[in-house]
Design a protein around this motif. Sequence first.
Motif, PDB file in Angstrom:
ATOM      1  N   TRP A 191       0.844  -1.197   0.000  1.00 25.77           N
ATOM      2  CA  TRP A 191       0.000   0.000   0.000  1.00 25.77           C
ATOM      3  C   TRP A 191       0.880   1.248   0.000  1.00 25.77           C
ATOM      4  N   THR A 235      -3.934   4.088   6.292  1.00 31.89           N
ATOM      5  CA  THR A 235      -4.980   3.766   5.328  1.00 31.89           C
ATOM      6  C   THR A 235      -6.354   4.322   5.666  1.00 31.89           C
ATOM      7  N   PHE A 236      -6.699   4.472   6.935  1.00 28.74           N
ATOM      8  CA  PHE A 236      -8.089   4.750   7.298  1.00 28.74           C
ATOM      9  C   PHE A 236      -8.232   6.037   8.100  1.00 28.74           C
ATOM     10  N   ASP A 291     -14.351   2.313   9.147  1.00 29.91           N
ATOM     11  CA  ASP A 291     -13.739   1.883   7.883  1.00 29.91           C
ATOM     12  C   ASP A 291     -12.692   0.796   8.125  1.00 29.91           C
ATOM     13  N   TRP A 332     -12.861  -3.187   6.788  1.00 35.68           N
ATOM     14  CA  TRP A 332     -11.792  -3.834   6.004  1.00 35.68           C
ATOM     15  C   TRP A 332     -11.317  -5.117   6.683  1.00 35.68           C
ATOM     16  N   ASN A 335     -11.913  -8.762   4.789  1.00 35.13           N
ATOM     17  CA  ASN A 335     -10.723  -9.418   4.237  1.00 35.13           C
ATOM     18  C   ASN A 335     -10.179 -10.539   5.107  1.00 35.13           C
TER      19      ASN A 335
END
Length: 335
Positions: A49, A108-109, A114, A118, A122
Motif C-alpha cells: 500500500w 490507510t483509514f 472503515d 476492512w 478481508n
Amino acid sequence: MCTRVVWTDAGGSVIVGRNMDYHRELATNLWLLPRGVRRDDGVHGELTWTSRFGSVVATAFDMISVDGLNEAGLAGHVLWLAESDYGELDPARPALSQAVWLQYFLDTFATVADAVAWIEANDVQVAQMVDPASGEVPAIHLALDDATGDSAIIEYIGGALEVHHGRDYRVMTNSPTYHEQLALLAEIDGFGGDRPLPGTTLATDRFARAAYYVGRLPQPRSQVEAIASMFSVIRNAAQPFRLPDPGRPDASQTIWQVVADLTTKRYVFESTTRPNIVWVDLEDLDFTVGAPQLVLDLGSHLAVQGGVAGNVGDRFERRADLRFLTLADLAHAES
C-alpha cells in the motif's frame, strides 16, 4: 502490561490516553511519517500500500509502531495480551506482521468503522514476530479510536479474529480476553455488581479503575485541562517501578505515557524516567507526499540536562527512513 482509555465527551474533544508498561526500555522515539510512502505487510510482501494519511507514531526500537495518531484523527495502541493466538498463516488470506499491524491502519483509514469493515471483509491475519534482541515473542492486541468517539478492540483468540466495535469499548488493559474483562467489570460496584473498586496493579483491577474514573471526569474548561484530566486517569492505572518478577508478566512498570486529542490532533508524550512533557500538533507538521520522514530522538533530547519540553514540532530531524521489522529480517538473522 499497559492501559488504554478513551474519553468521548471532553468539552467537545475526544481524548485518549495510554500507559506503556514494560519490563525494559523500548528505545522509543517519535516519528513523523508523511503521505505517499510505499510499504508492505512484512510477511511475504503480497499486501502492499501507499500511505494515504500522514501520522505521528511512537516506536519500539525504531522497528515497530506501538502507538500513534494520523492526520484524520484515527489513533491506535498496541498492548500485551498473553492469550493472543493468531493461528497458522493461511496463504489465501492477507496478513500483516505485528511490526506494521498498527501502521497499516494509520496509513490507510480515517475512521474506526472503515478499518473494522476492512478487517472483517478481508479476514486479515497477524503474523507473530520474535524480538531479535531478547528472543521474546510478542503477544499483542490492538485498540483503535477516532475523532467521532468510535472504538474497536481487535484480538486473535484460538486462531480466530474477535472484534469489539462501538463507543462503549472505552477501556483496554491486558489479560484476560476482552469479553472476560467485561464480565469481571460487571461484578464491580457502579457497573452492576457489589465488589468495591479494586486497587492492585492486576490488569483486571486497572481495567476497573480506568473505567470508573474516566466515567466521572468533570467537563474541562480548556484543552490543557482535558489532557491533564486524562493523565490523572492513566496515572491512576500506572504501575510503579519494581524488581523483575518472572512469574508475573503483567508486573511491568510504566515506562511512558501518551495522551492524544483526536479532535484537535495534539499528541502528548511523557516519559516516567525524565521530567518533561512534550507534544506535537499534527496540523503544524508537513505530511505532504514527498516530505521526508523525520524522527524526534527522545533518548537524546529528553536525557540532556534540562531536556526539552512543550511543543517539539520543530525538533524532528532527518535520518534514514523508518524500516519496520519483517519476517525476512528474522530469517536472515537466524541463518
